[in-house]
Design a protein around this motif. Structure first.
Motif, PDB file in Angstrom:
ATOM      1  N   ALA A  12       0.835  -1.202   0.000  1.00  0.00           N
ATOM      2  CA  ALA A  12       0.000   0.000   0.000  1.00  0.00           C
ATOM      3  C   ALA A  12       0.869   1.250   0.000  1.00  0.00           C
ATOM      4  CB  ALA A  12      -0.929  -0.011   1.207  1.00  0.00           C
ATOM      5  N   ARG A  13       1.887   1.260   0.851  1.00  0.00           N
ATOM      6  CA  ARG A  13       2.787   2.414   0.886  1.00  0.00           C
ATOM      7  C   ARG A  13       3.522   2.576  -0.445  1.00  0.00           C
ATOM      8  NH1 ARG A  13       5.701   2.881   6.820  1.00  0.00           N
ATOM      9  NH2 ARG A  13       3.887   2.363   8.109  1.00  0.00           N
ATOM     10  N   ALA A  14       3.887   1.457  -1.055  1.00  0.00           N
ATOM     11  CA  ALA A  14       4.594   1.502  -2.335  1.00  0.00           C
ATOM     12  C   ALA A  14       3.724   2.123  -3.423  1.00  0.00           C
ATOM     13  CB  ALA A  14       5.043   0.104  -2.739  1.00  0.00           C
ATOM     14  N   ILE A  15       2.415   1.882  -3.361  1.00  0.00           N
ATOM     15  CA  ILE A  15       1.509   2.478  -4.354  1.00  0.00           C
ATOM     16  C   ILE A  15       1.465   3.996  -4.180  1.00  0.00           C
ATOM     17  CG2 ILE A  15      -0.940   2.714  -4.937  1.00  0.00           C
ATOM     18  CD1 ILE A  15      -1.098  -0.361  -4.590  1.00  0.00           C
ATOM     19  N   LEU A  16       1.399   4.455  -2.944  1.00  0.00           N
ATOM     20  CA  LEU A  16       1.413   5.904  -2.724  1.00  0.00           C
ATOM     21  C   LEU A  16       2.725   6.514  -3.214  1.00  0.00           C
ATOM     22  CD1 LEU A  16      -0.332   6.299   0.763  1.00  0.00           C
ATOM     23  CD2 LEU A  16      -1.330   6.310  -1.527  1.00  0.00           C
ATOM     24  N   ALA A  17       3.816   5.814  -3.000  1.00  0.00           N
ATOM     25  CA  ALA A  17       5.116   6.310  -3.490  1.00  0.00           C
ATOM     26  C   ALA A  17       5.145   6.319  -5.014  1.00  0.00           C
ATOM     27  CB  ALA A  17       6.236   5.446  -2.934  1.00  0.00           C
ATOM     28  N   ARG A  18       4.615   5.265  -5.616  1.00  0.00           N
ATOM     29  CA  ARG A  18       4.604   5.156  -7.081  1.00  0.00           C
ATOM     30  C   ARG A  18       3.758   6.259  -7.728  1.00  0.00           C
ATOM     31  NH1 ARG A  18       2.496  -0.209 -10.427  1.00  0.00           N
ATOM     32  NH2 ARG A  18       1.885   0.870 -12.326  1.00  0.00           N
ATOM     33  N   ASN A  19       2.663   6.635  -7.046  1.00  0.00           N
ATOM     34  CA  ASN A  19       1.748   7.628  -7.612  1.00  0.00           C
ATOM     35  C   ASN A  19       2.052   9.051  -7.156  1.00  0.00           C
ATOM     36  OD1 ASN A  19       0.389   5.652  -9.039  1.00  0.00           O
ATOM     37  ND2 ASN A  19      -1.137   5.310  -7.442  1.00  0.00           N
ATOM     38  N   ASP A  20       3.142   9.235  -6.429  1.00  0.00           N
ATOM     39  CA  ASP A  20       3.579  10.561  -5.983  1.00  0.00           C
ATOM     40  C   ASP A  20       4.186  11.309  -7.171  1.00  0.00           C
ATOM     41  OD1 ASP A  20       4.895  12.766  -4.825  1.00  0.00           O
ATOM     42  OD2 ASP A  20       5.338  11.658  -2.991  1.00  0.00           O
ATOM     43  N   ARG A  21       3.714  12.543  -7.376  1.00  0.00           N
ATOM     44  CA  ARG A  21       4.233  13.359  -8.473  1.00  0.00           C
ATOM     45  C   ARG A  21       4.914  14.627  -7.960  1.00  0.00           C
ATOM     46  NH1 ARG A  21       3.433   9.188 -10.153  1.00  0.00           N
ATOM     47  NH2 ARG A  21       2.368   8.504 -12.061  1.00  0.00           N
ATOM     48  N   GLY A  22       5.439  14.569  -6.738  1.00  0.00           N
ATOM     49  CA  GLY A  22       6.114  15.737  -6.190  1.00  0.00           C
ATOM     50  C   GLY A  22       5.230  16.489  -5.226  1.00  0.00           C
ATOM     51  N   THR A  62      -4.216   7.099 -10.066  1.00  0.00           N
ATOM     52  CA  THR A  62      -3.469   5.987 -10.639  1.00  0.00           C
ATOM     53  C   THR A  62      -2.833   6.481 -11.928  1.00  0.00           C
ATOM     54  OG1 THR A  62      -3.544   3.626 -11.219  1.00  0.00           O
ATOM     55  CG2 THR A  62      -5.349   4.979 -12.013  1.00  0.00           C
ATOM     56  N   ASP A  63      -1.757   5.880 -12.296  1.00  0.00           N
ATOM     57  CA  ASP A  63      -1.010   6.341 -13.460  1.00  0.00           C
ATOM     58  C   ASP A  63      -1.826   6.187 -14.743  1.00  0.00           C
ATOM     59  OD1 ASP A  63       1.298   7.333 -14.695  1.00  0.00           O
ATOM     60  OD2 ASP A  63       1.968   5.321 -15.222  1.00  0.00           O
ATOM     61  N   ARG A  64      -1.715   7.130 -15.651  1.00  0.00           N
ATOM     62  CA  ARG A  64      -2.294   7.141 -16.996  1.00  0.00           C
ATOM     63  C   ARG A  64      -3.807   7.366 -17.004  1.00  0.00           C
ATOM     64  NH1 ARG A  64      -1.740   3.151 -20.703  1.00  0.00           N
ATOM     65  NH2 ARG A  64      -1.324   4.644 -22.345  1.00  0.00           N
ATOM     66  N   LEU A  65      -4.603   6.538 -16.295  1.00  0.00           N
ATOM     67  CA  LEU A  65      -6.058   6.723 -16.307  1.00  0.00           C
ATOM     68  C   LEU A  65      -6.433   8.063 -15.682  1.00  0.00           C
ATOM     69  CD1 LEU A  65      -8.916   5.610 -16.836  1.00  0.00           C
ATOM     70  CD2 LEU A  65      -8.764   4.347 -14.674  1.00  0.00           C
ATOM     71  N   LEU A 109     -11.833  -4.231 -10.194  1.00  0.00           N
ATOM     72  CA  LEU A 109     -12.257  -3.628 -11.456  1.00  0.00           C
ATOM     73  C   LEU A 109     -11.640  -2.240 -11.620  1.00  0.00           C
ATOM     74  CD1 LEU A 109     -16.064  -4.402 -11.027  1.00  0.00           C
ATOM     75  CD2 LEU A 109     -14.462  -5.710 -12.445  1.00  0.00           C
ATOM     76  N   GLY A 110     -11.763  -1.705 -12.852  1.00  0.00           N
ATOM     77  CA  GLY A 110     -11.297  -0.345 -13.123  1.00  0.00           C
ATOM     78  C   GLY A 110      -9.783  -0.272 -13.142  1.00  0.00           C
ATOM     79  N   GLY A 111      -9.260   0.877 -12.716  1.00  0.00           N
ATOM     80  CA  GLY A 111      -7.821   1.039 -12.646  1.00  0.00           C
ATOM     81  C   GLY A 111      -7.227   0.200 -11.523  1.00  0.00           C
TER      82      GLY A 111
END
Length: 425
Positions: A10-20, A26-29, A406-408
């Motif tokens: 879960a923490r890794a997803i927040l880090a992955r989706n951090d844009r500064g 979520t990425d792209r969608l 489902l979804g993203g």
């Protein structure tokens, strides 16, 4: 505190989706900062990184308009993977934003983050909260002037996207009155990332963009929009969240508000509670929206009918009735609460807000149940949500009949909800 099997993921997803300093859903969608997504994400960050939680809210406020509105999207950086982009909205803010708003979870998140900061001894908590408190207060003032000009104690949405529940069956009748003609070329991107059977229909999108065209032609002026709106629904989900957020600001005002601001918030809160209470329908055991154009109740069953739980204190009769109704919605479901019940003719278990389960909605409903002394049912909802995420991943939403994701995927607010709900189960 529970150790969750997928906390690290879960923490890794927040880090992955951090844009500064801000998090994309979520990425792209969804490649920008979304209003209520970020509020939930900030509450997730507060569980392990208070500084980053504050930063999420601070970046969102960069998009706040001078009149107090917090837009539903802040376009911090360009991306061509989402429609409609800044060119379609045509707003004139300092940085590009959309022209509509989203459920005001911000005040709830601010209290949550502030209390987490106090618990961890965050040195800068007081000053950071003070600035954000003023931003939240300006937002609440905007809501009550721009979206309840008639003083009903109910705030209205002028676009289904504002509700957060974009294609909910609750909007079907009101949206059917909106023309499908547009002056904007529609270039949907979402169905390139997600199966079209899980997304709003093309006809819905034409009506959505017609509304954007209409309000852009009003210069995004709230009074002109209110007068021109072909879609105007007093929304109990929105009003319930605003009332709860107002109560949270009242709590913060004890430290950060002037005497005048405390009085102002108390009046706001009373007005919203009165309006919300008027929408309870005992024969349905839930709350209902009001279509301000037709003047009729919107009795279509959706999750919105339970969200006032977060704001109101129920008497024994109401509490028993709403608990029994939620139990009816959960019957036969692998994970609940569905966004529309399986017994409704509108139920589509895989199509966006027409049946699927959303972790953040369960977060709100379980919060409201706990506030109203129904912790056992709240715990069951929380446990089924955590199980679905652990089984199917951090998906945007879930099929209530199977638990399928489902979804993203790698969805930020689902990761935040997993951490928050997992600590209670």
């Amino acid at each position: 505190m529970n150790t969750l099997p997928k906390e690290e993921a879960a923490r890794a997803i927040l880090a992955r989706n951090d844009r500064g300093g801000y998090t994309v859903p979520t990425d792209r969608l969804y490649p920008f900062q979304w209003n209520w997504d970020s509020a939930f994400v900030a509450m997730g960050f507060a569980l392990f990184d208070v500084d980053r939680a504050y930063r999420e809210l601070e970046r969102l406020i960069e998009g706040q308009w001078d009149d107090g509105m917090i837009p539903h999207i802040v376009f911090h950086a360009p991306s061509d993977t989402y429609f409609p982009g800044p060119d379609v909205w045509g707003t004139r803010h300092r940085i590009p934003t959309s022209g509509i708003t989203q459920p005001p979870v911000f005040g709830m998140a601010l209290r949550h983050v502030h209390e987490a900061a106090l618990a961890t001894g965050e040195a800068a908590a007081t000053e950071r909260t003070r600035v954000l408190f003023q931003a939240a207060l300006r937002s609440h003032r905007w809501w009550l002037t721009a979206r309840d000009p008639e003083g009903l104690g109910l705030v209205s949405i002028l676009h289904p996207w504002e509700s957060g529940s974009d294609n909910s069956p609750a909007w079907d009748e009101a949206l059917a009155r909106v023309p499908t003609t547009t002056t904007t070329t529609i270039r949907r991107k979402d169905t390139g990332h997600v199966d079209a059977s899980m997304r709003p229909r093309d006809e819905d999108y034409q009506r959505f963009i017609h509304l954007v065209d209409t309000y852009r032609d009003c210069g995004w002026d709230p009074k002109r929009q209110w007068a021109a709106a072909p879609f105007k629904v007093a929304d109990v989900q929105m009003t319930g969240i605003l009332a709860r957020a107002t109560a949270d600001l009242m709590h913060l005002a004890e430290t950060f508000g002037t005497d005048e601001e405390k009085v102002e918030l108390t009046r706001m809160h009373g007005r919203l509670l009165d309006g919300l209470s008027s929408r309870w329908r005992p024969e349905l055991s839930r709350f209902v929206n009001l279509d301000l154009i037709s003047g009729h109740d919107v009795e279509t069953p959706t999750q919105a009918g339970f969200i006032p739980l977060v704001a109101l204190t129920f008497d024994d009769g109401q509490r028993s009735a709403i608990v029994a109704e939620i139990e009816r919605w959960l019957d036969g479901m692998v994970v609940g609460v569905p966004s529309a019940p399986s017994f409704s003719p509108s139920f589509e278990p895989k199509r966006y807000w027409r049946g699927p389960v959303w972790a953040v909605i369960n977060w709100l409903i379980s919060d409201g149940l706990r506030l109203n002394g129904s912790a056992d049912l709240a715990r069951r909802i929380e446990q089924s949500t955590v199980r679905a995420i652990e089984t199917s991943g951090f998906c945007e939403y879930f099929d209530p009949t199977t638990g399928e994701g489902l979804g993203g995927d790698t969805f930020s607010w689902t990761a935040a909800a997993y951490m928050a709900l997992g600590r209670r189960t």
